[in-house]
Design a protein around this motif. Structure first.
Motif, PDB file in Angstrom:
ATOM      1  N   VAL A   1       4.350   8.404   7.399  1.00 21.43           N
ATOM      2  CA  VAL A   1       3.311   9.101   6.643  1.00 21.43           C
ATOM      3  C   VAL A   1       2.158   8.120   6.444  1.00 21.43           C
ATOM      4  CG1 VAL A   1       2.763  10.298   4.498  1.00 21.43           C
ATOM      5  CG2 VAL A   1       5.066  10.509   5.492  1.00 21.43           C
ATOM      6  N   CYS A   2       1.021   8.453   7.032  1.00 17.80           N
ATOM      7  CA  CYS A   2      -0.135   7.544   7.008  1.00 17.80           C
ATOM      8  C   CYS A   2      -1.335   8.274   6.417  1.00 17.80           C
ATOM      9  CB  CYS A   2      -0.505   7.103   8.419  1.00 17.80           C
ATOM     10  SG  CYS A   2       0.876   6.426   9.369  1.00 17.80           S
ATOM     11  N   VAL A   3      -2.284   7.516   5.912  1.00 20.74           N
ATOM     12  CA  VAL A   3      -3.553   8.117   5.489  1.00 20.74           C
ATOM     13  C   VAL A   3      -4.532   8.023   6.654  1.00 20.74           C
ATOM     14  CG1 VAL A   3      -5.490   7.944   3.884  1.00 20.74           C
ATOM     15  CG2 VAL A   3      -3.146   7.696   3.043  1.00 20.74           C
ATOM     16  N   VAL A   4      -4.801   6.788   7.108  1.00 19.16           N
ATOM     17  CA  VAL A   4      -5.732   6.601   8.230  1.00 19.16           C
ATOM     18  C   VAL A   4      -5.003   5.874   9.363  1.00 19.16           C
ATOM     19  CG1 VAL A   4      -7.934   5.615   8.955  1.00 19.16           C
ATOM     20  CG2 VAL A   4      -7.675   6.437   6.612  1.00 19.16           C
TER      21      VAL A   4
ATOM     22  N   ALA B   1       0.819  -1.221   0.000  1.00 22.23           N
ATOM     23  CA  ALA B   1       0.000   0.000   0.000  1.00 22.23           C
ATOM     24  C   ALA B   1       0.854   1.273   0.000  1.00 22.23           C
ATOM     25  CB  ALA B   1      -0.946   0.001   1.193  1.00 22.23           C
ATOM     26  N   GLY B   2       2.068   1.195   0.570  1.00 14.92           N
ATOM     27  CA  GLY B   2       2.943   2.366   0.608  1.00 14.92           C
ATOM     28  C   GLY B   2       3.295   2.882  -0.770  1.00 14.92           C
ATOM     29  N   LEU B   3       3.202   2.005  -1.786  1.00 18.39           N
ATOM     30  CA  LEU B   3       3.486   2.437  -3.161  1.00 18.39           C
ATOM     31  C   LEU B   3       2.538   3.545  -3.596  1.00 18.39           C
ATOM     32  CD1 LEU B   3       4.094  -1.029  -4.862  1.00 18.39           C
ATOM     33  CD2 LEU B   3       5.820   0.663  -4.201  1.00 18.39           C
ATOM     34  N   GLY B   4       1.355   3.576  -2.998  1.00 20.59           N
ATOM     35  CA  GLY B   4       0.363   4.586  -3.365  1.00 20.59           C
ATOM     36  C   GLY B   4       0.807   6.002  -3.043  1.00 20.59           C
ATOM     37  N   LEU B   5       1.749   6.153  -2.111  1.00 18.02           N
ATOM     38  CA  LEU B   5       2.213   7.490  -1.723  1.00 18.02           C
ATOM     39  C   LEU B   5       3.578   7.832  -2.323  1.00 18.02           C
ATOM     40  CD1 LEU B   5       1.184   7.392   2.059  1.00 18.02           C
ATOM     41  CD2 LEU B   5       0.083   8.720   0.244  1.00 18.02           C
TER      42      LEU B   5
ATOM     43  N   ILE C   1       8.584   6.994   6.261  1.00 18.57           N
ATOM     44  CA  ILE C   1       8.081   5.629   6.076  1.00 18.57           C
ATOM     45  C   ILE C   1       6.628   5.717   5.633  1.00 18.57           C
ATOM     46  CG2 ILE C   1       7.666   3.384   7.153  1.00 18.57           C
ATOM     47  CD1 ILE C   1      10.093   3.739   8.797  1.00 18.57           C
ATOM     48  N   LEU C   2       6.371   5.214   4.450  1.00 17.99           N
ATOM     49  CA  LEU C   2       5.039   5.336   3.849  1.00 17.99           C
ATOM     50  C   LEU C   2       4.219   4.110   4.209  1.00 17.99           C
ATOM     51  CD1 LEU C   2       6.226   6.524   0.294  1.00 17.99           C
ATOM     52  CD2 LEU C   2       5.853   7.906   2.374  1.00 17.99           C
ATOM     53  N   GLU C   3       3.307   4.296   5.145  1.00 19.09           N
ATOM     54  CA  GLU C   3       2.461   3.190   5.612  1.00 19.09           C
ATOM     55  C   GLU C   3       1.045   3.740   5.716  1.00 19.09           C
ATOM     56  OE1 GLU C   3       1.667   0.345   5.828  1.00 19.09           O
ATOM     57  OE2 GLU C   3       1.971  -0.636   7.759  1.00 19.09           O
ATOM     58  N   PRO C   4       0.266   3.682   4.614  1.00 21.10           N
ATOM     59  CA  PRO C   4      -1.017   4.392   4.595  1.00 21.10           C
ATOM     60  C   PRO C   4      -1.995   4.008   5.704  1.00 21.10           C
ATOM     61  CG  PRO C   4      -0.404   3.752   2.375  1.00 21.10           C
ATOM     62  CD  PRO C   4       0.586   3.097   3.303  1.00 21.10           C
TER      63      PRO C   4
ATOM     64  N   ASP D   1      10.139   8.172  19.617  1.00 23.39           N
ATOM     65  CA  ASP D   1      10.897   9.199  18.893  1.00 23.39           C
ATOM     66  C   ASP D   1      10.382   9.424  17.470  1.00 23.39           C
ATOM     67  OD1 ASP D   1      11.781   6.467  18.586  1.00 23.39           O
ATOM     68  OD2 ASP D   1      13.356   7.234  17.267  1.00 23.39           O
ATOM     69  N   VAL D   2       9.478   8.585  17.002  1.00 24.81           N
ATOM     70  CA  VAL D   2       9.023   8.675  15.606  1.00 24.81           C
ATOM     71  C   VAL D   2       7.808   9.584  15.505  1.00 24.81           C
ATOM     72  CG1 VAL D   2       7.975   7.346  13.715  1.00 24.81           C
ATOM     73  CG2 VAL D   2       9.987   6.461  14.916  1.00 24.81           C
ATOM     74  N   ARG D   3       7.863  10.502  14.536  1.00 21.85           N
ATOM     75  CA  ARG D   3       6.739  11.410  14.319  1.00 21.85           C
ATOM     76  C   ARG D   3       5.738  10.754  13.355  1.00 21.85           C
ATOM     77  NH1 ARG D   3       6.775  16.544  10.662  1.00 21.85           N
ATOM     78  NH2 ARG D   3       4.776  17.416  11.254  1.00 21.85           N
ATOM     79  N   ILE D   4       4.468  11.042  13.542  1.00 21.70           N
ATOM     80  CA  ILE D   4       3.442  10.492  12.649  1.00 21.70           C
ATOM     81  C   ILE D   4       2.628  11.628  12.044  1.00 21.70           C
ATOM     82  CG2 ILE D   4       1.333   9.081  12.540  1.00 21.70           C
ATOM     83  CD1 ILE D   4       2.586   7.233  14.540  1.00 21.70           C
ATOM     84  N   VAL D   5       2.490  11.587  10.730  1.00 22.08           N
ATOM     85  CA  VAL D   5       1.628  12.541  10.026  1.00 22.08           C
ATOM     86  C   VAL D   5       0.543  11.719   9.342  1.00 22.08           C
ATOM     87  CG1 VAL D   5       1.502  14.212   8.145  1.00 22.08           C
ATOM     88  CG2 VAL D   5       3.493  14.197   9.667  1.00 22.08           C
ATOM     89  N   ALA D   6      -0.709  12.093   9.530  1.00 23.73           N
ATOM     90  CA  ALA D   6      -1.812  11.308   8.965  1.00 23.73           C
ATOM     91  C   ALA D   6      -2.947  12.229   8.559  1.00 23.73           C
ATOM     92  CB  ALA D   6      -2.308  10.289   9.991  1.00 23.73           C
TER      93      ALA D   6
END
Ligand code: URA
Length: 206
Positions: free
Chosen positions: A155-158, A78-82, A126-129, A173-178
Motif C-alpha cells: 500500500v503506497c501513496v506515491v 513513514a508506514g506508521l502514517g497509514l 505492507i505499508l510503504e507510502p 507476485d506482489v500487488r501494488i495499490v497507490a
C-alpha cells in the motif's frame, strides 16, 4: 505484477493537499489517514468472504464476513502514517514492523528492527507510502516472505517508475495499490514531483 493507481476524485483531492509544501504535520497526518482508508479499501477489495446468518431487528438474513486474517506491516517510519487507516477498517488486524533506514548516499536499505505476527494465512498489507527506489519495499517483502507471507499487497501513496520496475523484477507476485505514479526519481532518490520526505512531513522532523 498487478498495479492499481486509485482513480477517484477523493483520492486526488487528498493527494493534492499532501503534495503542497504548506501542509503542516497535524493536517498532513490527518489527510494521510483519510487517503489510507481509500487505499486500504482497494487493497482488500478482492478478499474472500464467508456467508453468515444475521438476525436484523426485522428478520433473518444473510451477510458476508472477511474469512482470512489481515496483517499490516508498517515500514518504519513513514508506514506508521497509514497504520490507523488499517486499524480503523480492520480493528482485529495484527501489526508487524519493518524497521529499515536508507543510506542517504546509496539509498540501500539498512535494517534496524523487524517484528512480524503470523503471516502465512493472512492478507499481508505492507505499508510503504513512498515507493522510490524500491529498495526498502523489496527488503520488507523479502523479510515477510521469509516469515511465511504468501499473499502480499503493498500500500503506497506515491510511486516512481524506477521503484515499480524493481518490484516487478524481484517480486512479480506482489500487488501494488497507490494513489499516484509520479514522473521520476531525482538525483537524491526523491520522487518528483512527489511530496518530499514522508517521514519528516508526518512527524515534523527537519
Ligand atoms: N521517501 C520519501 O519520503 N520521499 C521520497 O520522495 C522518496 C523516498
Amino acid at each position: 505484477m498487478p498495479v492499481t493507481i486509485l482513480d477517484h476524485p477523493l483520492a486526488a483531492d487528498l493527494l493534492a493537499i499532501l503534495r503542497s509544501k504548506d501542509t503542516q504535520p497535524p493536517e498532513f497526518r490527518q489527510i494521510t489517514e483519510r487517503l489510507g482508508y481509500l487505499l486500504v479499501a482497494e487493497a482488500l477489495a478482492d478478499m474472500t468472504t464467508v456467508d453468515v446468518e444475521i438476525e436484523t431487528p426485522l428478520e433473518r438474513t444473510s451477510g458476508r464476513q472477511l474469512r482470512r486474517p489481515v496483517v499490516a506491516v508498517a515500514v518504519l517510519r513513514a508506514g506508521l502514517g497509514l497504520l490507523e487507516s488499517v486499524l480503523t477498517l480492520v480493528p482485529d488486524a495484527a501489526i508487524g514492523f519493518a524497521g529499515v533506514q536508507r543510506n542517504e548516499e546509496t539509498a540501500e536499505p539498512i535494517e534496524y528492527y523487524t517484528r512480524f505476527p503470523a503471516l502465512s494465512t493472512a492478507r499481508v498489507l505492507i505499508l510503504e507510502p513512498m515507493l522510490a527506489t524500491g529498495g526498502s519495499l523489496s527488503w520488507a517483502i523479502d523479510k515477510a516472505k521469509e516469515n511465511g507471507a504468501k499473499d502480499i499487497t503493498a500500500v503506497c501513496v506515491v510511486t516512481a517508475p524506477e521503484g515499480l520496475a524493481v518490484i516487478e523484477e524481484r517480486h512479480p507476485d506482489v500487488r501494488i495499490v497507490a494513489a499516484a505514479l509520479d514522473r521520476e526519481l531525482n538525483t537524491s532518490y526523491y520522487i518528483a514531483p512527489g511530496l518530499g520526505d514522508m517521514g519528516d512531513r508526518l512527524f515534523g522532523t527537519p
